[in-house]
Design a protein around this motif. Structure first.
Motif, PDB file in Angstrom:
ATOM      1  N   TRP A 103       8.144 -15.075  -1.738  1.00  0.00           N
ATOM      2  CA  TRP A 103       7.640 -14.402  -3.633  1.00  0.00           C
ATOM      3  C   TRP A 103       6.234 -14.155  -3.685  1.00  0.00           C
ATOM      4  O   TRP A 103       5.945 -12.685  -4.178  1.00  0.00           O
ATOM      5  N   VAL A 104       5.935 -14.875  -3.113  1.00  0.00           N
ATOM      6  CA  VAL A 104       4.126 -14.476  -2.817  1.00  0.00           C
ATOM      7  C   VAL A 104       3.951 -13.118  -1.779  1.00  0.00           C
ATOM      8  O   VAL A 104       3.307 -12.597  -2.295  1.00  0.00           O
ATOM      9  N   GLN A 105       3.772 -13.265  -0.790  1.00  0.00           N
ATOM     10  CA  GLN A 105       4.725 -12.545   0.069  1.00  0.00           C
ATOM     11  C   GLN A 105       5.076 -10.471  -0.809  1.00  0.00           C
ATOM     12  O   GLN A 105       4.073  -9.990  -0.184  1.00  0.00           O
ATOM     13  N   ILE A 106       5.737 -11.212  -1.041  1.00  0.00           N
ATOM     14  CA  ILE A 106       6.540  -9.491  -1.561  1.00  0.00           C
ATOM     15  C   ILE A 106       6.430  -9.431  -2.727  1.00  0.00           C
ATOM     16  O   ILE A 106       5.721  -7.642  -2.983  1.00  0.00           O
ATOM     17  N   ALA A 107       5.598  -9.888  -3.632  1.00  0.00           N
ATOM     18  CA  ALA A 107       5.099  -9.668  -4.869  1.00  0.00           C
ATOM     19  C   ALA A 107       3.959  -9.343  -5.583  1.00  0.00           C
ATOM     20  O   ALA A 107       3.631  -8.597  -6.389  1.00  0.00           O
ATOM     21  N   VAL A 108       3.192 -10.134  -4.238  1.00  0.00           N
ATOM     22  CA  VAL A 108       1.917  -9.972  -4.546  1.00  0.00           C
ATOM     23  C   VAL A 108       0.655  -9.352  -2.949  1.00  0.00           C
ATOM     24  O   VAL A 108       0.131  -8.563  -2.689  1.00  0.00           O
ATOM     25  N   TYR A 109       1.313 -10.335  -2.423  1.00  0.00           N
ATOM     26  CA  TYR A 109       0.427  -9.770  -0.672  1.00  0.00           C
ATOM     27  C   TYR A 109       0.689  -8.728   0.053  1.00  0.00           C
ATOM     28  O   TYR A 109      -0.415  -8.322   0.183  1.00  0.00           O
ATOM     29  N   PHE A 110       2.286  -8.568   0.836  1.00  0.00           N
ATOM     30  CA  PHE A 110       2.182  -7.791   0.989  1.00  0.00           C
ATOM     31  C   PHE A 110       2.119  -6.161   0.991  1.00  0.00           C
ATOM     32  O   PHE A 110       1.230  -5.206   1.385  1.00  0.00           O
ATOM     33  N   PRO A 111       2.190  -5.950  -0.585  1.00  0.00           N
ATOM     34  CA  PRO A 111       2.235  -4.400  -0.804  1.00  0.00           C
ATOM     35  C   PRO A 111       0.476  -4.765  -1.498  1.00  0.00           C
ATOM     36  O   PRO A 111       0.183  -3.710  -1.298  1.00  0.00           O
ATOM     37  N   GLY A 112      -0.267  -5.261  -2.135  1.00  0.00           N
ATOM     38  CA  GLY A 112      -1.254  -5.291  -2.262  1.00  0.00           C
ATOM     39  C   GLY A 112      -2.116  -5.258  -0.636  1.00  0.00           C
ATOM     40  O   GLY A 112      -2.780  -4.542  -1.084  1.00  0.00           O
ATOM     41  N   SER A 113      -1.829  -5.825   0.453  1.00  0.00           N
ATOM     42  CA  SER A 113      -2.808  -5.675   1.450  1.00  0.00           C
ATOM     43  C   SER A 113      -2.302  -4.226   2.211  1.00  0.00           C
ATOM     44  O   SER A 113      -3.488  -3.678   2.895  1.00  0.00           O
ATOM     45  N   VAL A 114      -1.985  -3.986   1.887  1.00  0.00           N
ATOM     46  CA  VAL A 114      -1.149  -2.127   2.531  1.00  0.00           C
ATOM     47  C   VAL A 114      -1.932  -1.468   1.402  1.00  0.00           C
ATOM     48  O   VAL A 114      -2.715   0.060   1.672  1.00  0.00           O
ATOM     49  N   ALA A 115      -2.309  -1.848   0.304  1.00  0.00           N
ATOM     50  CA  ALA A 115      -2.730  -0.568  -0.784  1.00  0.00           C
ATOM     51  C   ALA A 115      -4.565  -0.525  -0.548  1.00  0.00           C
ATOM     52  O   ALA A 115      -4.755  -0.181  -0.512  1.00  0.00           O
ATOM     53  N   ALA A 116      -5.157  -1.924  -0.360  1.00  0.00           N
ATOM     54  CA  ALA A 116      -6.081  -2.534   0.221  1.00  0.00           C
ATOM     55  C   ALA A 116      -6.393  -1.476   1.515  1.00  0.00           C
ATOM     56  O   ALA A 116      -7.503  -1.225   1.594  1.00  0.00           O
ATOM     57  N   LEU A 117      -5.720  -1.824   2.204  1.00  0.00           N
ATOM     58  CA  LEU A 117      -5.652  -1.361   3.830  1.00  0.00           C
ATOM     59  C   LEU A 117      -5.669   0.294   3.522  1.00  0.00           C
ATOM     60  O   LEU A 117      -6.498   1.321   3.703  1.00  0.00           O
ATOM     61  N   ALA A 118      -4.752   1.043   2.802  1.00  0.00           N
ATOM     62  CA  ALA A 118      -5.086   2.268   2.224  1.00  0.00           C
ATOM     63  C   ALA A 118      -6.049   3.073   1.800  1.00  0.00           C
ATOM     64  O   ALA A 118      -6.967   4.289   2.031  1.00  0.00           O
ATOM     65  N   ILE A 119      -6.655   1.969   0.760  1.00  0.00           N
ATOM     66  CA  ILE A 119      -7.394   2.731   0.127  1.00  0.00           C
ATOM     67  C   ILE A 119      -8.998   2.424   1.368  1.00  0.00           C
ATOM     68  O   ILE A 119     -10.002   3.088   0.882  1.00  0.00           O
ATOM     69  N   ILE A 120      -9.340   1.513   1.307  1.00  0.00           N
ATOM     70  CA  ILE A 120     -11.086   1.250   2.656  1.00  0.00           C
ATOM     71  C   ILE A 120     -10.277   2.621   3.714  1.00  0.00           C
ATOM     72  O   ILE A 120     -11.418   3.086   4.168  1.00  0.00           O
ATOM     73  N   PHE A 121      -8.673   3.246   4.085  1.00  0.00           N
ATOM     74  CA  PHE A 121      -8.604   4.217   5.209  1.00  0.00           C
ATOM     75  C   PHE A 121      -9.486   5.450   4.128  1.00  0.00           C
ATOM     76  O   PHE A 121     -10.372   6.225   4.865  1.00  0.00           O
ATOM     77  N   SER A 122      -8.804   5.978   3.163  1.00  0.00           N
ATOM     78  CA  SER A 122      -9.784   7.030   2.723  1.00  0.00           C
ATOM     79  C   SER A 122     -11.508   6.807   2.350  1.00  0.00           C
ATOM     80  O   SER A 122     -11.694   7.625   2.200  1.00  0.00           O
ATOM     81  N   ILE A 123     -11.706   5.818   1.333  1.00  0.00           N
ATOM     82  CA  ILE A 123     -12.808   5.510   1.474  1.00  0.00           C
ATOM     83  C   ILE A 123     -14.061   5.947   2.472  1.00  0.00           C
ATOM     84  O   ILE A 123     -14.775   6.511   2.872  1.00  0.00           O
ATOM     85  N   GLN A 124     -13.139   5.091   3.972  1.00  0.00           N
ATOM     86  CA  GLN A 124     -13.988   5.802   5.359  1.00  0.00           C
ATOM     87  C   GLN A 124     -13.785   7.091   5.516  1.00  0.00           C
ATOM     88  O   GLN A 124     -15.037   8.075   6.291  1.00  0.00           O
ATOM     89  N   ALA A 125     -12.855   7.612   4.973  1.00  0.00           N
ATOM     90  CA  ALA A 125     -12.565   9.104   5.211  1.00  0.00           C
ATOM     91  C   ALA A 125     -13.500   9.883   4.792  1.00  0.00           C
ATOM     92  O   ALA A 125     -13.651  11.492   4.539  1.00  0.00           O
ATOM     93  N   THR A 126     -14.199   9.144   3.702  1.00  0.00           N
ATOM     94  CA  THR A 126     -15.339  10.190   2.367  1.00  0.00           C
ATOM     95  C   THR A 126     -16.348  10.590   3.881  1.00  0.00           C
ATOM     96  O   THR A 126     -16.839  10.869   3.577  1.00  0.00           O
ATOM     97  N   THR A 127     -16.478  10.106   5.183  1.00  0.00           N
ATOM     98  CA  THR A 127     -18.270   9.922   5.749  1.00  0.00           C
ATOM     99  C   THR A 127     -17.427  11.595   6.638  1.00  0.00           C
ATOM    100  O   THR A 127     -18.450  12.352   6.780  1.00  0.00           O
ATOM    101  N   PHE A 128     -15.991  11.762   6.133  1.00  0.00           N
ATOM    102  CA  PHE A 128     -15.773  12.879   6.937  1.00  0.00           C
ATOM    103  C   PHE A 128     -15.766  14.133   6.207  1.00  0.00           C
ATOM    104  O   PHE A 128     -16.435  15.280   5.933  1.00  0.00           O
ATOM    105  N   ILE A 129     -15.481  14.022   4.973  1.00  0.00           N
ATOM    106  CA  ILE A 129     -14.728  14.590   3.934  1.00  0.00           C
ATOM    107  C   ILE A 129     -15.299  14.029   2.975  1.00  0.00           C
ATOM    108  O   ILE A 129     -14.494  12.894   2.366  1.00  0.00           O
TER     109      ILE A 129
END
Length: 442
Positions: A103-129
């Motif tokens: 319940w904790v993993q699928i409601a919060v942790y996993f989708p929250g983790s992929v969201a956080a990683l995707a956002i960190i990726f896009s923030i890091q991409a601002t180094t180039f764009i």
């Protein structure tokens, strides 16, 4: 009866067995090593107060993690089920414990983790764009969408992406390590202990390294898609964590060899600063690209492993809309709806910006379940005495006790430093109890 059920589980498995040992090792390394290796050295060193204690903290954290890995590997080999930690808890502690974790993993942790990683990726991409905040969110959603589609196409394709991304992320790590150790002139490895060093500070430093080593247990989620899970899961956990430990120690030693200690603790990106000293502006771009590849690989690893938990819960009848979540793609045999679910909820978290708050809330709870899993080796040996175990933890029971001690250390530290957050996380978890009771009645 329990042993017989576990031994015949693989006969019922419907997921395609397309992943080998190399992909499993890549998942362990890929999920554990995200962006932390490029930023954590400064935080750990600052808390330790001295170069020697900082390195020791990484060693202690690595020993605790490998002890836990060696222990859980015995459970993983004996219970090679899709769902990993969820499956272990279900067999060892019963349906309720497994459901609350799921319940904790699928409601919060996993989708929250992929969201956080995707956002960190896009923030890091601002180094180039250069991008606005909305453009960063759109890029994050696109990357999440791309990797979700890749993992729907086939598990093997997702595994290949993971292998390539893991090799890609290890290249800048070992370039820093090799050149830093050879060409560095600071030689800031001493003192071992300084006047600023305290027992509490060292504890915080070890705590920081344990967070950096986290995530490896997710490889168990794809057990049903490994060609030889009973043998490959223990090998993947042990080899993967061994390589992570070598990578972390190498980078930290290299950074201390290139930068004076006071510069290390003052830096927010010590590895990048060391690369600039060695290679100039090219070094900064090289490391920025390495961080992007590293986050990309971690994100793919989370999508690949996270989507197997709702599928496993649905297969066991412990999830609403079980027909939806247990559906496999007719072409590729991947859990298509579970992957879509992780993408949709992750996208909502990206757009609302709620992922950090939500994932921080449940980390404490997840470590309760993780510590239960490490302690589960004692339950396994008592409850399933006749179950075939292809691998057994060495130096039993010393190694399991070291792993349990690490889990308890994190739990106690979290309670004392973030009491409200820990209690709120427990509250979110307990919401799952009435849902569980409703499903049981049905």
């Amino acid at each position: 009866m329990e042993a017989r059920k576990l031994e015949t589980y693989e006969e019922k498995e419907t997921l395609k067995k397309e992943l080998g040992l190399l992909e499993a090792i890549a998942i362990v390394i890929g999920v554990v090593i995200g962006s932390g290796i490029f930023f954590k050295p400064a935080i750990v060193a600052k808390n330790a107060g001295a170069p020697g204690l900082g390195i020791l903290a990484w060693v202690v954290g690595g020993i605790i993690t490998i002890a836990a890995g060696l222990t859980v590997a015995e459970i993983a080999a004996a219970i090679p089920k899709t769902g990993g930690l969820y499956a272990y808890l279900k067999e060892l502690y019963g349906d309720l414990a497994a459901f609350l974790l799921g319940w904790v993993q699928i409601a919060v942790y996993f989708p929250g983790s992929v969201a956080a990683l995707a956002i960190i990726f896009s923030i890091q991409a601002t180094t180039f764009i250069p991008m606005t905040e909305m453009q960063q969110k759109l890029l994050a959603i696109f990357v999440l969408f791309f990797l979700s589609v890749a993992n729907i196409i086939s598990t093997k394709f997702g595994g290949k992406i993971q292998t390539v991304a893991t090799i890609g992320k290890l290249i800048p790590i070992f370039v820093i390590a090799i050149f830093g150790l050879i060409k560095g002139t600071a030689h800031g490895f001493t003192p071992i202990v300084a006047q600023e060093s305290t027992a509490g500070g060292f504890g915080l430093a070890v705590l920081g390294t344990l967070w950096a080593y986290d995530g490896w247990i997710n490889v168990g989620n794809i057990a049903g898609e490994l060609k030889n899970p009973a043998k490959d899961l223990p090998k993947a956990i042990i080899i993967g964590l061994g390589l992570v430990l070598v990578a972390y120690l190498s980078v930290n030693l290299a950074v201390l060899n290139v930068l004076p200690f006071d510069q290390v603790i003052a830096s927010k990106k010590a590895a990048s600063d060391a690369a600039v000293v060695m290679f100039g502006n090219f070094g900064a771009s090289f490391i920025s690209l390495g961080i992007l590849v590293s986050i990309f690989g971690a994100l793919n690893g989370y999508i690949l492993t996270a989507s197997r938990v709702p599928y496993a819960m649905a297969e066991e009848g412990l999830l609403p809309f079980k027909g939806f979540f247990s559906k496999l793609s007719p072409k590729s045999g991947t859990p298509i709806n579970s992957i879509i679910y992780i993408f949709v909820v992750g996208t909502i978290y990206i757009m609302t910006g709620s992922f950090d708050t939500l994932t921080d809330l449940v980390v404490f709870v997840l470590w309760i379940f993780f510590t239960m899993a490490v302690a589960g080796v004692f339950v396994l040996r008592n409850k399933f005495k006749h179950l075939k175990r292809p691998y057994t933890v060495p130096l039993y029971p010393i190694v399991p006790f070291i792993g349990i001690a690490g889990g308890l250390f994190i739990l106690i530290s979290t309670i004392t430093t973030s009491t409200n957050r820990a209690l709120l996380g427990l509250g979110v978890t307990l919401i799952g109890i009435p849902i569980y009771m409703y499903l049981k009645r049905k």
